[in-house]
Design a protein around this motif. Structure first.
Motif, short mmCIF file in Angstrom:
data_model
loop_
_atom_site.label_atom_id
_atom_site.label_comp_id
_atom_site.label_asym_id
_atom_site.label_seq_id
_atom_site.Cartn_x
_atom_site.Cartn_y
_atom_site.Cartn_z
N SER A 72 0.84 -1.20 0.00
CA SER A 72 0.00 0.00 0.00
C SER A 72 0.87 1.25 0.00
O SER A 72 2.09 1.18 -0.19
N HIS A 73 0.24 2.41 0.21
CA HIS A 73 0.91 3.70 0.34
C HIS A 73 0.29 4.48 1.48
O HIS A 73 -0.82 4.16 1.94
N VAL A 74 0.99 5.54 1.93
CA VAL A 74 0.46 6.36 3.03
C VAL A 74 -0.50 7.41 2.46
O VAL A 74 -0.35 8.61 2.63
N PHE A 75 -1.51 6.93 1.79
CA PHE A 75 -2.49 7.72 1.04
C PHE A 75 -3.81 7.68 1.81
O PHE A 75 -4.29 6.59 2.16
N THR A 76 -4.40 8.83 2.08
CA THR A 76 -5.55 8.89 2.96
C THR A 76 -6.77 9.53 2.28
O THR A 76 -6.65 10.35 1.37
N ILE A 77 -7.94 9.14 2.77
CA ILE A 77 -9.22 9.74 2.39
C ILE A 77 -9.83 10.25 3.68
O ILE A 77 -10.20 9.46 4.55
N ALA A 78 -9.93 11.57 3.86
CA ALA A 78 -10.26 12.10 5.17
C ALA A 78 -11.31 13.21 5.10
O ALA A 78 -11.69 13.67 4.02
N GLY B 210 -4.97 12.98 0.71
CA GLY B 210 -3.70 13.50 1.20
C GLY B 210 -2.72 12.38 1.46
O GLY B 210 -3.02 11.20 1.26
N TYR B 211 -1.53 12.75 1.91
CA TYR B 211 -0.46 11.79 2.19
C TYR B 211 0.13 12.06 3.57
O TYR B 211 0.24 13.21 4.01
N GLN B 212 0.54 11.00 4.24
CA GLN B 212 1.21 11.14 5.52
C GLN B 212 2.59 11.76 5.35
O GLN B 212 3.06 12.51 6.20
N ASN B 213 3.26 11.46 4.23
CA ASN B 213 4.56 12.05 3.95
C ASN B 213 4.73 12.20 2.45
O ASN B 213 3.91 11.71 1.67
N GLU C 294 -1.33 17.64 -0.24
CA GLU C 294 -0.51 18.00 0.91
C GLU C 294 -0.03 16.75 1.65
O GLU C 294 -0.71 15.74 1.70
N ALA C 295 1.16 16.87 2.24
CA ALA C 295 1.76 15.79 3.02
C ALA C 295 2.20 16.32 4.37
O ALA C 295 2.70 17.45 4.47
N ALA C 296 2.02 15.52 5.40
CA ALA C 296 2.33 15.97 6.76
C ALA C 296 3.84 16.06 7.01
O ALA C 296 4.31 16.96 7.68
N ILE C 297 4.60 15.10 6.47
CA ILE C 297 6.03 15.02 6.74
C ILE C 297 6.78 15.25 5.43
O ILE C 297 6.48 14.59 4.43
N PRO C 298 7.76 16.15 5.40
CA PRO C 298 8.47 16.41 4.15
C PRO C 298 9.42 15.28 3.77
O PRO C 298 10.27 14.87 4.55
N MET C 299 9.23 14.75 2.58
CA MET C 299 10.13 13.72 2.04
C MET C 299 10.21 13.91 0.53
O MET C 299 9.24 14.33 -0.10
N GLU C 300 11.37 13.58 -0.03
CA GLU C 300 11.54 13.69 -1.48
C GLU C 300 10.59 12.76 -2.20
O GLU C 300 10.05 13.09 -3.26
#
Length: 512
Positions: free
Chosen positions: A393-399, A438-441, A466-472
């Motif tokens: 999976s991925h850190v992909f959210t439906i909120a 959105g994404y967790q990172n 938007e993502a909560a944690i900055p990552m490349e």
């Protein structure tokens, strides 16, 4: 796709892709609206469920579809988006494979990873064994980056494709990623490092064959059985030219494409397969293939990965779609009386998520559903087991609490407090709207205060959620993914399953 892989986003879509833009007025809610309709739909489900009878005979054919990175949130959002592209609210829509009679949850951890990359996950599905991070077709006792060919061979485990070949089945691999990338390579390669796609990426003097060579230099049984291999990754098969341009590869950064050993593996494919072997690298050649005179087909449509479906649609002459490749592969393989095994990967779902670009990921998921639908049309449920799953999976959210029919790519608009009132964007504690997806990172992180999305078209193709944690590069998620199945012994897919059990279901269905 591996952990820290940036994505190369294609150009924004033009007129032919405008149908993918869902910023238009939201549709009126449709579907079961009478109170009794909801109850009656449940009763109909019970009647249909009672009519389902397991097909207990052996499978002549097995088709494995892998949506790379297609977690449950991805599947859900793609289902809604597909429905909305048809002018429906979207929630009651179903993707083609969601109609299958059997489903389960797959536990995707690997031998040494709580949240896995694509190499050990596809190895589990293809071999029946869980292995280590970054490894393909070898057991977990294999030393990392081992260049001792004899030792790697001693720790290699047989894949479903190789097993099918030994039993006289025709075989094939189709992907929208590079054919040497982890998920397609999991069907035929045995390496302690998934990055070894070409000799360019290996340590000097390494005795283990690179993945591109392994596709060409297969066992006699696989050479005879492997009828079709379609995808991207052309540069790993061709010799480097002195004036070759530097390519900004999504995984290796700026590299000069081509092999350093001077070999042309596409030519070797043709010569080693004899009469009836074909090699194509564009859609015109692909469309012109005469299947009646073709025994082996190799298609390499891009130097690296194939294009996202949204971008491919801009230039229909450039490369075939996943559905078109699946169609041709099944038609070619179906000529073999003994049956076939085919792996089909929608590889760019994963890449879209790594880039924090939900729209491209979801449109590629919808295209996977189209390919599955085509496979259903070309085969019989009575003799063909079709399994659809994801490797991780991925850190992909439906909120949020969006109302029914809310644009899945848009900002959250709640159900109005007063019936009949227009909907309005929901706001965070600072009074700013936010998107449902959105994404967790990942790369969608914004430094400083949140961006005011009031005047931003969040449905635009190049918008990054938007993502909560900055990552490349956004990361994989560790939760279970779904498995759907129909056909002979599909009823063996049930409950909570270890990912490597999928191999055993396919093997049992074949009766090996």
């Amino acid at each position: 796709m591996k952990k820290n892989t940036p994505v190369v986003a294609g150009a924004a879509a033009v007129l032919c892709i405008l149908s993918f833009t869902t910023a238009a007025a939201e549709p009126a809610v449709r579907g079961p609206e009478k109170v009794q309709d909801w109850y009656d739909a449940g009763q109909r489900f019970i009647r249909e469920s009672k009519a389902v009878k397991p097909i207990t005979g052996r499978a002549k054919n097995v088709i494995l579809f892998v949506g790379d990175g297609m977690g449950v949130s991805t599947q859900t959002a793609a289902r809604i988006l597909e429905g909305q592209l048809r002018g429906q609210p979207g929630e009651e829509n179903r993707l083609s494979f969601e109609t299958f009679p059997y489903s389960a949850l797959s536990k995707t951890y690997s031998w040494d990873q709580q949240t896995s990359d694509s190499a050990p996950t596809i190895s589990a599905i293809m071999t029946g064994y869980k292995t280590r991070e970054g490894m393909l077709g070898v057991d977990h006792l294999t030393p990392r980056n081992d260049c001792d060919a004899a030792n790697v061979a001693a720790h290699s485990v047989e894949t479903m494709l190789e097993l099918a070949a030994e039993h006289g089945k025709a075989t094939g691999v189709v992907t929208t990623a590079r054919l040497t990338h982890a998920t397609p390579a999991g069907a035929y390669a045995h390496v302690p490092a998934r990055d070894w796609e070409a000799d360019t990426h290996q340590p000097a003097g390494c005795g283990v064959k690179d993945i591109a060579r392994q596709l060409i230099e297969v066992s006699p049984a696989v050479r005879k059985s492997l009828k079709v291999a379609l995808g991207g990754g052309r540069s790993a098969f061709l010799p480097r030219q002195p004036d070759a341009a530097t390519v900004d590869d999504p995984e290796y950064g700026p590299v000069k494409g081509g092999r350093t050993d001077g070999r042309n593996l596409t030519a070797e494919w043709l010569s080693s397969r004899g009469n009836g072997a074909q090699y194509v690298w564009n859609k015109a050649q692909f469309d012109a293939i005469d299947l009646a005179g073709t025994e082996h087909l190799l298609g390499l449509f891009e130097p690296s990965h194939m294009r996202y479906e949204a971008d491919r649609a801009q230039d229909q002459a450039g490369e075939p779609s996943l559905t078109e490749m699946t169609d041709k592969a099944i038609r070619l393989l179906s000529r073999q009386r003994q049956g076939f095994f085919l792996e089909v990967e929608a590889g760019r779902i994963d890449h879209g998520h790594h880039g924090g670009n939900a729209k491209r990921a979801l449109l590629d998921t919808i295209e996977l559903s189209n390919a599955v639908r085509r496979a259903m049309e070309l085969t019989r449920e009575s003799d063909t087991l079709i399994i659809v799953t994801a490797d991780h999976s991925h850190v992909f959210t439906i909120a949020g609490y969006p109302h029914r029919g809310n644009n899945i790519l848009g900002v959250v608009k709640d159900v109005p407090e007063v019936d009949g009132n227009p909907t309005a964007p929901a706001k965070d504690q600072k009074g700013l709207p936010y998107t449902t997806l959105g994404y967790q990172n990942g790369p969608g992180h914004r430094e400083g205060p949140r961006t005011d999305l009031s005047a931003v078209d969040t449905t635009e193709l190049d918008f990054h959620q938007e993502a909560a944690i900055p990552m490349e590069s956004e990361t994989h998620g560790g939760e279970d993914v779904a498995i759907w199945a129909r056909g002979p012994r599909a009823h063996l897919v049930r409950g909570s399953m270890e990912e490597n059990w999928i191999f055993h279901v396919m093997r049992n269905a074949f009766g090996f």
